[in-house]
Design a protein around this motif. Structure first.
Motif, PDB file in Angstrom:
ATOM      1  N   ASP A  32       0.860  -1.190   0.000  1.00 47.49           N
ATOM      2  CA  ASP A  32       0.000   0.000   0.000  1.00 47.49           C
ATOM      3  C   ASP A  32       0.897   1.241   0.000  1.00 47.49           C
ATOM      4  OD1 ASP A  32      -2.375  -1.577   0.022  1.00 47.49           O
ATOM      5  OD2 ASP A  32      -2.101  -1.883   2.174  1.00 47.49           O
ATOM      6  N   GLU A  33       0.767   2.113   1.001  1.00 41.93           N
ATOM      7  CA  GLU A  33       1.588   3.324   1.050  1.00 41.93           C
ATOM      8  C   GLU A  33       2.814   3.164   1.953  1.00 41.93           C
ATOM      9  OE1 GLU A  33      -0.606   6.883   1.780  1.00 41.93           O
ATOM     10  OE2 GLU A  33      -2.080   6.431   0.241  1.00 41.93           O
ATOM     11  N   SER A  34       3.041   1.947   2.426  1.00 37.60           N
ATOM     12  CA  SER A  34       4.200   1.685   3.282  1.00 37.60           C
ATOM     13  C   SER A  34       5.294   1.000   2.478  1.00 37.60           C
ATOM     14  CB  SER A  34       3.803   0.801   4.465  1.00 37.60           C
ATOM     15  OG  SER A  34       2.956   1.509   5.340  1.00 37.60           O
ATOM     16  N   ILE A  35       6.511   1.174   2.962  1.00 35.25           N
ATOM     17  CA  ILE A  35       7.682   0.602   2.316  1.00 35.25           C
ATOM     18  C   ILE A  35       8.573  -0.009   3.396  1.00 35.25           C
ATOM     19  CG2 ILE A  35       8.898   2.829   2.386  1.00 35.25           C
ATOM     20  CD1 ILE A  35      10.151   2.015  -0.378  1.00 35.25           C
ATOM     21  N   LEU A  36       9.216  -1.113   3.056  1.00 33.75           N
ATOM     22  CA  LEU A  36      10.159  -1.752   3.968  1.00 33.75           C
ATOM     23  C   LEU A  36      11.517  -1.067   3.809  1.00 33.75           C
ATOM     24  CD1 LEU A  36      10.807  -3.992   6.017  1.00 33.75           C
ATOM     25  CD2 LEU A  36      11.324  -5.484   4.049  1.00 33.75           C
ATOM     26  N   LEU A  37      11.961  -0.431   4.879  1.00 32.87           N
ATOM     27  CA  LEU A  37      13.237   0.288   4.866  1.00 32.87           C
ATOM     28  C   LEU A  37      14.048  -0.089   6.091  1.00 32.87           C
ATOM     29  CD1 LEU A  37      11.989   3.875   3.893  1.00 32.87           C
ATOM     30  CD2 LEU A  37      13.120   2.215   2.400  1.00 32.87           C
ATOM     31  N   LEU A  38      15.256   0.414   6.129  1.00 25.51           N
ATOM     32  CA  LEU A  38      16.118   0.301   7.299  1.00 25.51           C
ATOM     33  C   LEU A  38      16.229   1.687   7.915  1.00 25.51           C
ATOM     34  CD1 LEU A  38      18.911  -1.851   5.680  1.00 25.51           C
ATOM     35  CD2 LEU A  38      17.172  -2.642   7.301  1.00 25.51           C
ATOM     36  N   PHE A  39      16.002   1.778   9.225  1.00 26.26           N
ATOM     37  CA  PHE A  39      16.270   3.026   9.924  1.00 26.26           C
ATOM     38  C   PHE A  39      17.566   2.828  10.690  1.00 26.26           C
ATOM     39  CE2 PHE A  39      16.268   5.929  13.497  1.00 26.26           C
ATOM     40  CZ  PHE A  39      16.081   7.124  12.824  1.00 26.26           C
ATOM     41  N   LEU A  67      18.340  -8.991   1.803  1.00 26.20           N
ATOM     42  CA  LEU A  67      17.019  -8.720   2.375  1.00 26.20           C
ATOM     43  C   LEU A  67      16.752  -9.619   3.573  1.00 26.20           C
ATOM     44  CD1 LEU A  67      14.793  -8.168  -0.793  1.00 26.20           C
ATOM     45  CD2 LEU A  67      15.416  -6.479   0.924  1.00 26.20           C
ATOM     46  N   ASN A  68      17.156 -10.883   3.479  1.00 25.77           N
ATOM     47  CA  ASN A  68      16.971 -11.798   4.596  1.00 25.77           C
ATOM     48  C   ASN A  68      17.831 -11.392   5.785  1.00 25.77           C
ATOM     49  OD1 ASN A  68      18.071 -14.583   5.961  1.00 25.77           O
ATOM     50  ND2 ASN A  68      15.859 -14.564   5.595  1.00 25.77           N
ATOM     51  N   GLU A  69      19.103 -11.080   5.537  1.00 22.08           N
ATOM     52  CA  GLU A  69      20.011 -10.710   6.630  1.00 22.08           C
ATOM     53  C   GLU A  69      19.572  -9.420   7.323  1.00 22.08           C
ATOM     54  OE1 GLU A  69      24.049 -12.612   4.596  1.00 22.08           O
ATOM     55  OE2 GLU A  69      23.894 -10.435   4.831  1.00 22.08           O
ATOM     56  N   GLU A  70      19.199  -8.410   6.545  1.00 20.53           N
ATOM     57  CA  GLU A  70      18.916  -7.094   7.123  1.00 20.53           C
ATOM     58  C   GLU A  70      17.492  -6.921   7.641  1.00 20.53           C
ATOM     59  OE1 GLU A  70      22.196  -4.403   4.742  1.00 20.53           O
ATOM     60  OE2 GLU A  70      20.093  -4.207   4.169  1.00 20.53           O
ATOM     61  N   THR A  71      16.531  -7.635   7.043  1.00 16.97           N
ATOM     62  CA  THR A  71      15.136  -7.412   7.436  1.00 16.97           C
ATOM     63  C   THR A  71      14.423  -8.670   7.907  1.00 16.97           C
ATOM     64  OG1 THR A  71      14.139  -7.842   5.258  1.00 16.97           O
ATOM     65  CG2 THR A  71      14.959  -5.589   5.689  1.00 16.97           C
ATOM     66  N   ASN A 126      25.462   0.344  14.716  1.00 18.66           N
ATOM     67  CA  ASN A 126      24.914   1.585  14.149  1.00 18.66           C
ATOM     68  C   ASN A 126      23.428   1.769  14.468  1.00 18.66           C
ATOM     69  OD1 ASN A 126      27.326   2.415  13.033  1.00 18.66           O
ATOM     70  ND2 ASN A 126      26.907   1.534  11.021  1.00 18.66           N
ATOM     71  N   GLY A 127      22.806   0.784  15.121  1.00 20.50           N
ATOM     72  CA  GLY A 127      21.390   0.897  15.470  1.00 20.50           C
ATOM     73  C   GLY A 127      20.467   0.719  14.279  1.00 20.50           C
ATOM     74  N   MET A 128      20.835  -0.167  13.364  1.00 14.44           N
ATOM     75  CA  MET A 128      20.039  -0.395  12.160  1.00 14.44           C
ATOM     76  C   MET A 128      18.870  -1.334  12.485  1.00 14.44           C
ATOM     77  SD  MET A 128      21.369  -1.856   8.479  1.00 14.44           S
ATOM     78  CE  MET A 128      22.358  -0.444   8.065  1.00 14.44           C
ATOM     79  N   LYS A 129      17.657  -0.945  12.047  1.00 14.98           N
ATOM     80  CA  LYS A 129      16.467  -1.755  12.293  1.00 14.98           C
ATOM     81  C   LYS A 129      15.573  -1.742  11.050  1.00 14.98           C
ATOM     82  CE  LYS A 129      16.100   0.034  16.951  1.00 14.98           C
ATOM     83  NZ  LYS A 129      16.588   1.339  16.855  1.00 14.98           N
ATOM     84  N   PRO A 130      15.018  -2.910  10.695  1.00 16.28           N
ATOM     85  CA  PRO A 130      14.041  -2.931   9.603  1.00 16.28           C
ATOM     86  C   PRO A 130      12.709  -2.366  10.102  1.00 16.28           C
ATOM     87  CG  PRO A 130      14.299  -5.141  10.507  1.00 16.28           C
ATOM     88  CD  PRO A 130      15.284  -4.243  11.222  1.00 16.28           C
ATOM     89  N   VAL A 131      12.075  -1.547   9.272  1.00 15.52           N
ATOM     90  CA  VAL A 131      10.791  -0.943   9.650  1.00 15.52           C
ATOM     91  C   VAL A 131       9.881  -0.850   8.428  1.00 15.52           C
ATOM     92  CG1 VAL A 131      11.663   0.429  11.593  1.00 15.52           C
ATOM     93  CG2 VAL A 131      11.687   1.404   9.304  1.00 15.52           C
ATOM     94  N   TRP A 132       8.598  -1.053   8.660  1.00 16.24           N
ATOM     95  CA  TRP A 132       7.588  -0.687   7.673  1.00 16.24           C
ATOM     96  C   TRP A 132       7.185   0.734   8.024  1.00 16.24           C
ATOM     97  CZ3 TRP A 132       6.428  -3.200   3.384  1.00 16.24           C
ATOM     98  CH2 TRP A 132       6.691  -4.558   3.304  1.00 16.24           C
ATOM     99  N   VAL A 133       7.297   1.639   7.086  1.00 14.86           N
ATOM    100  CA  VAL A 133       7.033   3.052   7.336  1.00 14.86           C
ATOM    101  C   VAL A 133       6.278   3.615   6.136  1.00 14.86           C
ATOM    102  CG1 VAL A 133       9.307   3.722   6.411  1.00 14.86           C
ATOM    103  CG2 VAL A 133       8.148   5.256   7.999  1.00 14.86           C
ATOM    104  N   LYS A 134       5.461   4.604   6.388  1.00 16.92           N
ATOM    105  CA  LYS A 134       4.792   5.297   5.287  1.00 16.92           C
ATOM    106  C   LYS A 134       5.878   5.943   4.436  1.00 16.92           C
ATOM    107  CE  LYS A 134       0.418   4.799   6.498  1.00 16.92           C
ATOM    108  NZ  LYS A 134      -0.427   3.902   5.754  1.00 16.92           N
TER     109      LYS A 134
END
Length: 176
Positions: A32-39, A67-71, A126-134
């Motif tokens: 939808d309007e969300s995207i899988l990103l890394l914060f 994609l598997n390793e990071e998210t 570095n505090g990297m986290k996978p997130v679904w975000v608008k």
């Protein structure tokens, strides 16, 4: 293959010298309007999941691995190669003067649920986290970081923000 853009990082003082070349595969995963990103807390920015392609590794296999390793994404299905960005930027290793990064972006589908990510130690540090975000929220956030010129700002934010804007405009049909 579609060249999206050629970028020169604003901190790069010369395009001459000993160049480190790197290929990367990055995923565009939308719901939808969300995207899988890394914060990434250290840089206070959002970026596309993905990373370096190992020597002799197939680029699509590298994308699925990253994609598997990071998210924690599984069942990665590449719909199509969206395009690539050529980027010149400073490089931290003393034996090189600059990096030539080629980032290939792929539109993907993944399984509905994410498993636990398997981050590398520096990603965790570095505090990297996978997130679904608008998508528009991530784009607005990165633009604000760039506008403030935060001291913690990472080198990839220009590329990532450029691509977020392009994806928002092209896939959501409304620019941010």
């Amino acid at each position: 293959m579609n060249l999206i853009s050629k970028m020169i990082h604003p901190d790069l003082t010369s395009t001459e010298g000993n160049v480190f070349k790197r290929q990367a595969a990055r995923g565009i995963v939308l719901r939808d309007e969300s995207i899988l990103l890394l914060f990434t807390e250290r840089y206070n920015d959002f970026s596309f999941p993905g990373g370096g392609v190992d020597p002799d590794e197939d680029i699509v296999a590298a994308l699925a691995r990253e994609l598997n390793e990071e998210t924690g994404a599984r069942d990665v299905r590449v719909k199509h190669h969206y395009g690539y960005i050529e980027e010149l930027r400073p490089y931290w290793k003393p034996e090189f003067d600059l990096m030539h990064m080629t980032s290939h972006f792929f539109v993907c589908d993944i399984a509905p649920e994410l498993e636990a990510a398997k981050m590398e130690h520096y990603e965790i540090d570095n505090g990297m986290k996978p997130v679904w975000v608008k998508l528009h929220d991530a784009l607005r956030h990165n633009r604000e970081v760039m506008k403030r010129q935060d001291k913690s700002m990472g080198q990839s934010i220009q590329r990532e923000t450029f691509m977020l804007d392009r994806v928002a405009t092209e896939f959501l049909a409304v620019g941010a």
